[in-house]
Design a protein around this motif. Structure first.
Motif, short mmCIF file in Angstrom:
data_model
loop_
_atom_site.label_atom_id
_atom_site.label_comp_id
_atom_site.label_asym_id
_atom_site.label_seq_id
_atom_site.Cartn_x
_atom_site.Cartn_y
_atom_site.Cartn_z
N LEU A 49 0.58 -0.98 0.50
CA LEU A 49 -0.01 0.01 -0.04
C LEU A 49 0.95 1.21 -0.48
CD1 LEU A 49 -2.87 1.89 0.11
CD2 LEU A 49 -2.67 0.66 2.21
N ALA A 50 2.08 1.53 0.59
CA ALA A 50 3.07 2.50 0.79
C ALA A 50 3.59 2.90 -0.35
CB ALA A 50 3.54 2.15 2.17
N ALA A 51 4.01 1.47 -0.82
CA ALA A 51 4.88 1.52 -2.42
C ALA A 51 3.69 2.38 -3.89
CB ALA A 51 4.95 -0.02 -3.09
N ARG A 52 2.32 1.75 -3.44
CA ARG A 52 1.77 2.67 -4.86
C ARG A 52 1.31 4.02 -3.94
NH1 ARG A 52 -3.07 0.60 -7.35
NH2 ARG A 52 -4.69 1.82 -7.63
N LEU A 53 1.03 4.52 -2.87
CA LEU A 53 0.91 5.47 -2.98
C LEU A 53 2.88 6.32 -2.51
CD1 LEU A 53 -1.49 5.28 0.46
CD2 LEU A 53 -1.90 6.42 -1.48
N GLN A 54 3.34 5.64 -2.62
CA GLN A 54 5.25 6.35 -2.85
C GLN A 54 5.10 7.18 -1.95
OE1 GLN A 54 6.15 8.12 -6.05
NE2 GLN A 54 5.13 6.60 -8.07
N VAL A 55 4.17 6.21 -0.44
CA VAL A 55 5.20 7.22 0.79
C VAL A 55 6.14 5.79 1.41
CG1 VAL A 55 3.61 8.46 0.84
CG2 VAL A 55 3.43 6.21 2.32
N SER A 56 6.25 6.23 2.46
CA SER A 56 6.21 4.96 3.55
C SER A 56 5.69 4.90 3.97
CB SER A 56 7.89 6.05 4.61
OG SER A 56 7.24 6.51 5.60
N GLU A 57 5.90 3.34 4.68
CA GLU A 57 4.72 3.08 5.93
C GLU A 57 4.71 3.60 7.50
OE1 GLU A 57 4.82 -1.55 6.14
OE2 GLU A 57 6.55 -1.71 5.24
N ALA A 58 6.23 4.19 7.56
CA ALA A 58 6.22 4.97 8.35
C ALA A 58 4.44 6.16 8.44
CB ALA A 58 6.49 5.72 9.00
N ALA A 59 3.92 6.64 6.76
CA ALA A 59 3.63 7.56 6.64
C ALA A 59 2.14 7.30 7.40
CB ALA A 59 4.30 7.93 5.26
N LEU A 60 2.26 6.10 6.56
CA LEU A 60 0.80 5.28 6.26
C LEU A 60 0.62 5.33 8.58
CD1 LEU A 60 0.50 2.28 4.08
CD2 LEU A 60 -0.14 4.89 3.71
N TYR A 61 0.92 5.15 9.48
CA TYR A 61 0.93 5.18 10.61
C TYR A 61 0.52 6.19 11.44
CZ TYR A 61 1.53 -0.14 9.78
OH TYR A 61 1.45 -1.61 9.65
N ARG A 62 0.94 7.31 10.51
CA ARG A 62 0.59 8.34 10.93
C ARG A 62 -0.68 8.82 11.04
NH1 ARG A 62 5.73 9.79 9.37
NH2 ARG A 62 5.53 10.96 6.95
N HIS A 63 -1.43 8.34 10.49
CA HIS A 63 -2.93 8.71 9.31
C HIS A 63 -3.52 7.32 9.95
CE1 HIS A 63 -2.19 12.03 7.55
NE2 HIS A 63 -0.88 10.97 6.50
N PHE A 64 -3.13 6.84 10.38
CA PHE A 64 -4.23 5.23 10.85
C PHE A 64 -3.40 4.09 11.45
CE2 PHE A 64 -5.87 5.77 6.72
CZ PHE A 64 -7.18 6.45 7.18
N ALA A 65 -3.54 3.91 13.02
CA ALA A 65 -2.53 3.74 13.65
C ALA A 65 -2.29 2.55 13.51
CB ALA A 65 -4.03 3.90 15.54
N SER A 66 -3.00 1.66 13.27
CA SER A 66 -3.34 0.19 12.36
C SER A 66 -3.53 -0.05 10.83
CB SER A 66 -3.61 -0.74 13.74
OG SER A 66 -4.63 -0.84 13.28
#
Length: 205
Positions: A49-66
């Motif tokens: 998912l992070a790769a599709r958005l071209q962001v880091s996994e950490a960036a995902l977890y700034r918006h969702f806890a899990s």
């Protein structure tokens, strides 16, 4: 995805450096739903998912806890969209039979318009996720069945339609919907859930 999840696309996440508050969350949910539309995408990892958005996994977890919270966002969308429509139909002026047909139809129309959500609704995307997510989807269909039962009871049919008959009709309608969603997903979204709908509803209802 429909309604509030439509305006942005995954590509926007790449080109816009500073999304507005809440916009990134919508982009993440959009991307997740889009990935679930792909064949064999029952399990989507946060890395993919992070790769599709071209962001880091950490960036995902700034918006969702899990990742479970991401799926809860999709389930929120399903519940809000579907029950707003079902409630409008239930409160409308149509006959009992017409209301039941309309309620089943909008469920299947929602699925056809949001194929990525179907994997969530039938549980395929939730197999390896937190158990509470599947429980929540089970509760969703319990509530749908309760809505159908209420329509049967509220429109003056209770005296002529025994309680058992009300329960059977509502249960059969939900089973039909689930079967159509399963077939839609298993066919790679080639078999429309609306196929032969009118004829099927005559038999069921």
């Amino acid at each position: 995805m429909a309604d509030e999840l439509n305006p942005a696309t995954a590509s926007d996440a790449v080109t816009r450096k500073r999304p507005k508050p809440g916009e990134r969350r919508i982009q993440i949910l959009q991307a997740l739903a889009a990935m679930l539309e792909q064949p064999g995408a029952e399990r989507v990892t946060t890395a993919a998912l992070a790769a599709r958005l071209q962001v880091s996994e950490a960036a995902l977890y700034r918006h969702f806890a899990s990742k479970a919270q991401m799926f809860e966002g999709l389930i929120d969308f399903i519940e809000t969209s579907v029950f707003s429509l079902l409630n409008q139909i239930a409160d409308g002026p149509h006959t009992t039979q017409d209301k039941l047909k309309r309620m089943v139809t909008v469920l299947l129309q929602f699925a056809e318009r949001n194929p990525g959500m179907v994997r969530v609704m039938v549980g395929d995307a939730l197999v390896f996720e937190n158990e509470r997510l599947q429980q929540r989807m089970n509760l969703f269909f319990d509530k749908v069945e309760a809505s159908l039962r209420q329509v049967l009871r509220d429109t003056g049919t209770q005296s002529s339609t025994p309680t058992v008959d009300v329960q059977v009709k509502a249960s059969l309608a939900v089973s039909y919907v689930l079967g159509r969603l399963q077939r839609f997903a298993r066919s790679g979204y080639k078999r429309s859930p609306l196929e032969h709908l009118d004829a099927s509803l005559v038999v069921i209802l």
